[in-house]
Each structure stands twice: as structure tokens, then as C-alpha cells.
Enzyme design. Structure first.
Site, PDB file in Angstrom:
ATOM      1  N   LYS A  80      19.981   2.863   6.523  1.00 44.70           N
ATOM      2  CA  LYS A  80      19.882   2.932   5.306  1.00 44.70           C
ATOM      3  C   LYS A  80      19.830   1.710   4.795  1.00 44.70           C
ATOM      4  CE  LYS A  80      22.240   5.692   1.671  1.00 44.70           C
ATOM      5  NZ  LYS A  80      23.450   6.645   1.393  1.00 44.70           N
ATOM      6  N   SER A 156      22.564  10.915  -0.419  1.00 43.26           N
ATOM      7  CA  SER A 156      21.899   9.869  -0.778  1.00 43.26           C
ATOM      8  C   SER A 156      21.236   9.225   0.387  1.00 43.26           C
ATOM      9  CB  SER A 156      22.607   8.651  -1.664  1.00 43.26           C
ATOM     10  OG  SER A 156      23.827   7.951  -0.855  1.00 43.26           O
ATOM     11  N   SER A 180      26.958  11.940   0.918  1.00 45.82           N
ATOM     12  CA  SER A 180      25.554  11.468   1.180  1.00 45.82           C
ATOM     13  C   SER A 180      25.144  11.409   2.632  1.00 45.82           C
ATOM     14  CB  SER A 180      25.684  10.070   0.583  1.00 45.82           C
ATOM     15  OG  SER A 180      25.638   9.965  -0.855  1.00 45.82           O
TER      16      SER A 180
END
Length: 473
Positions: A80, A156, A180
Site C-alpha cells: 500500500k 482505504s 481500511s
């Protein structure tokens, strides 16, 4: 022939050991998936093909010589774009960050992956500073869902879930400060674990402070346990890091749940589910009962902590944006700016009051888990919606917390929580089931998730390849 892009990390490792294929073969399969589908999904914001293939070739030589570095040697992996990664820019979905660097350090989880010989493919998308439950940013655009690229992958960590779900590497590492990793796992039919806070060390510290956890995103519970064995471990750069675990997370994974006391709460007492989510969650509970668990439908008995969460969340967000100087606020995601402005007058007393609510909630859940080993809820009350929107059509609010009521409370308490797929809606979109346990009981969460995955026939743990229908990037 087997499509290597569809295999789990565990299956890849078995194949490497048997000599059936090599890390180069698996890396090429993942890179081929990226090339074929990233335009539609917009999961990767950086792909380093040359570096990945070089890493894979080095891993193949180690496997041939019987000198592997660790559990993840040769597994194609995405990171990420919130984790600093040596040699690559970490842009966090923001136009405020200059990609010039220097980029000369690894976050703890990235360092552990390198030490284990993982093949790093590149960086995957996040909304600006990972602030919301969908993945779109002014810098990189919106990320789509492998089940239907016109819908959101969630956020996210939506880039991670889209990559894993589409076969662009079997696992990824995401962050979770309010849901997330679990939100996108539920939306994409993948698996995610938000570990106990501090179990996976973080550096630099998250702007969302002690709400933020790092955790695995995979296509199977077994892979989540394997990845936990890699990314956990004390790191001196994280003042809140827990001691290195002494027992592998894979140990006891297959022990089942017979006799465990499980509380099933379909709404936590304040949510409301889409009918198909409610139906599939209740069907999942019957599987848990069939496996010998003692299940009682009961709410944990706390009020929605969303307002205290907002105080903690947006004051943290304000701090990170302010670091980019005067005028930075005008340049960020409009939704992020609106939230920061709404809580701009929050005082130290407001922050302390929110922290007090958080502490009381932690005490409450500690007592709750004296009676129940696990709490089970739907991960999300809805399925994925249009990737260009911040909430489903007709929803009362665009703020992401309005449609994620079952995730952020357990960031407040820092408990481990996992999402596993529990079915597919009539319109072909996945639904997730959430398992929550007391702090430090991460192995119990994984064990229960694995029992359900196995007991349900593992029908939904392997998302289909990206469908023929294509969205726009």
C-alpha cells in the site's frame, strides 16, 4: 495448465518446493495480470517490473539451492502506498508530496518482507492520506472492484484488495485506522486481518495515531496467518510495538471452534443492513453453529462512538495536512478538507473527552469478552457501490463512517478483527463476515475465520478473475 495468478501464497510455496514452477513463473503471471487489468482497475500506482523479475530470479536460485530466506521467499507482493519503501516514492495519494524523495528507508513490514525474500511488485493505491472508506484520489483517480470494475474496491486499502482479488499477486499489506483493510476485503471477496494494535509495527507513525493498524490482505485465511508470521516482530522505530510473537500464527489454525462462545450481533445495536447482507450473515452463523460453536444473538451493548471517532480522526488529519504548510488544506481531497474544517474548533477538552469514550469502550469490550470468546458481525451493511461516489445512491450522508458502522469501533478499542467472505449478493457482489476478539487474541480470530472458511466450503475465498466487463480507470 494451472493459472499461477489464481494460486494462494501457500500454494505457490508448495509449488516452488516441489519444483512444479518457480518464483519467476509466478511473478510473470502476476505482472501479466497487472498489464491486462490495471487500466480497468487502477490498483497499482507504481509497477517495477525489472526489479520484481530480478528478485524472482534470485529467489528461484535460492529455492534451487535449498537456501530460502524465509516464509515468503518468491511470493509476488504489493505494498500500500502509505508504507515508505526504499527506492520507490511513497505519495499517499496526495498532490502535496513531491516524488523526488529521498526514498531511502523501508517501513517495518516492508523490511520484513524483503528479509523473507518476497518479490515486491510495486505500490498500490490509497485515497489521500488513507482518510476514507473508498479509494480515489486527485492524484491517481478511482480504484475499481475485480467483481465489477464500475464499483468501488472500498478503502482505504482498496488498491491492495483490488490487486489481491484480481490475481495481481496473492497478498498485500494494508493499513486500517477505521476499517481500511476490512471494508475493501468485504467489498472484494478477499480476506483481511486488522491485528491487535502494535502487533505489526509502524514507522513513520500514522497521522491517525493509535487508531491505525497494519495488517495482511490475502485470498485465504491461511495466507493471512503466513503473512502475519512475516510482518510481526518488534521494531525499535515504533514506540508502541509489541514484543515479537513466540508462537507462529499458523499454529493451531486448524483447531476449529467447537465449544467457543460466540456473540452474533447483526447490527451492533445501531446499524442497519441491506436485506441480502442480513441473510448471508445469518446463514454464516448457522455454519458456525454446525461446527460446534455456542452462538447467541446479542448486541455488545455500546452506543455508536462515531462522534468521538470523528474528533480523533479529523484532528489527526488536520495535523498531517498542516505539515505541508499554508495553503495545503485548499489542495486536498474536498471531503477531507470539509471534515478537517468541521472539526477545526475541536479543543483539547474535546480530544480528551473523545479519548475517555474510547477508554470506556475498551473496558466495556474487555468485560464483554469475559463472557464471549468472539463477536461476529457483518463486516459491512452494504455491498460495493459506484466507484465515482462517496456513498451509495440515496444515502443520507457522503461521509464514509455513515456506511461503515461495524468497523471503526474496534479501532477505538484496538482489538483484532478479521473479514472473510460469506457469500455473493444477487447482483454478483461479495459480502463479508467480521470476527472480533479481545486484545492479543489474534490467533483466535484467525482460527475462527479459518473454521468458517473451511466449513462453508471455501466457495468465496477465491474471487473470480477480473470479469470481461471493464470500467474506466
Amino acid at each position: 495448465m494451472t493459472d499461477l495468478a489464481e494460486l494462494t501464497a501457500a500454494e505457490l510455496l508448495e509449488g516452488y518446493a516441489a519444483g512444479s514452477f518457480t518464483p519467476v513463473d509466478a511473478t510473470e503471471a502476476a505482472l501479466d495480470r497487472i498489464e491486462a487489468h490495471n487500466t480497468a482497475l487502477n490498483a497499482f500506482v507504481l509497477v517495477d517490473r525489472k526489479s520484481a523479475l530480478a528478485s524472482a530470479e534470485a529467489s528461484a536460485k535460492r529455492w534451487q539451492a535449498g537456501e530460502t530466506l524465509g516464509t515468503g521467499d518468491g511470493v509476488p507482493t504489493s505494498i500500500k502506498d502509505m508504507f515508505i519503501t526504499a527506492g520507490w516514492p511513497t505519495l499517499r495519494g496526495s498532490t502535496l508530496i513531491d516524488d523526488a524523495g529521498p526514498w531511502d528507508a523501508d517501513a517495518p513490514c516492508v523490511a520484513r518482507l524483503r528479509e523473507n525474500g518476497a518479490v515486491l511488485l510495486g505500490k498500490v493505491s490509497t485515497p489521500e492520506f488513507a482518510w476514507k472508506g473508498t479509494t480515489d484520489s486527485q492524484r491517481f483517480g478511482a480504484t475499481g472492484n475485480p467483481w465489477d470494475p464500475a464499483t468501488t474496491a472500498g478503502g482505504s486499502s482498496g488498491g491492495s484488495s483490488a490487486a489481491v482479488g484480481a490475481g495481481m499477486g496473492p497478498w498485500s499489506v494494508g493499513t486500517d485506522a477505521g476499517g481500511s483493510v476490512r471494508i475493501p476485503a468485504a467489498f472484494t471477496g478477499t480476506v483481511a486481518l486488522k491485528p491487535t494494535f502494535g502487533m505489526v509495527p509502524m514507522f513513520p507513525a500514522s497521522p491517525f495515531g493509535t487508531l491505525a493498524h497494519a495488517g495482511p490482505m490475502t485470498r485465504s485465511v491461511g495466507d493471512a496467518a503466513l503473512l502475519m508470521d512475516i510482518v510481526t516482530g518488534f521494531d525499535s522505530r515504533d514506540w508502541s510495538a509489541l514484543p515479537t510473537p513466540t508462537t507462529p500464527f499458523t499454529e493451531g489454525l486448524e483447531d476449529g471452534i467447537e465449544g467457543l462462545r460466540i456473540a452474533f450481533s447483526p447490527t451492533l445495536g445501531f446499524g442497519k443492513n441491506a436485506p441480502e447482507v442480513e441473510r448471508l450473515a445469518r446463514e454464516a452463523v448457522t455454519v458456525l453453529e454446525s461446527l460446534g460453536a455456542v452462538v447467541e444473538e446479542v448486541d455488545p451493548g455500546f452506543a455508536d462512538p462515531v462522534e468521538p471517532f470523528h474528533v480523533l480522526w479529523f484532528t489527526g488529519a488536520a495535523k498531517v495536512v498542516a505539515a505541508y504548510g499554508p495553503g495545503a488544506l485548499a489542495k486536498v481531497d474536498p471531503g477531507l478538507r470539509a471534515g478537517i474544517e468541521q472539526y477545526a474548533d475541536a479543543s483539547a477538552q474535546d480530544y480528551l473527552d473523545a479519548t475517555a469514550v474510547r477508554m470506556d469502550l475498551g473496558v466495556h469490550m474487555g468485560a464483554f469478552h469475559q463472557q464471549y470468546d468472539l463477536l461476529v458481525t457483518p463486516t459491512m451493511p452494504i455491498t460495493a457501490f459506484d466507484r465515482t461516489r462517496q456513498a451509495p445512491d440515496g444515502w443520507g450522508s457522503d461521509l464514509w463512517t455513515s456506511w461503515t458502522p461495524y468497523t471503526y469501533p474496534f479501532n477505538m478499542t484496538q482489538q483484532p478483527a478479521a473479514s472473510v467472505p460469506c457469500g455473493v449478493s444477487d447482483d454478483g457482489l461479495p459480502v463479508g463476515l467480521q470476527f472480533v476478539a479481545a486484545r492479543t487474541q489474534d490467533r483466535l480470530v484467525l482460527r475462527a475465520a479459518r473454521a468458517y472458511e473451511k466449513g462453508s466450503g471455501e466457495k468465496f475465498t477465491r474471487p473470480a478473475s477480473v470479469p470481461a466487463k471493464q470500467g474506466t480507470a
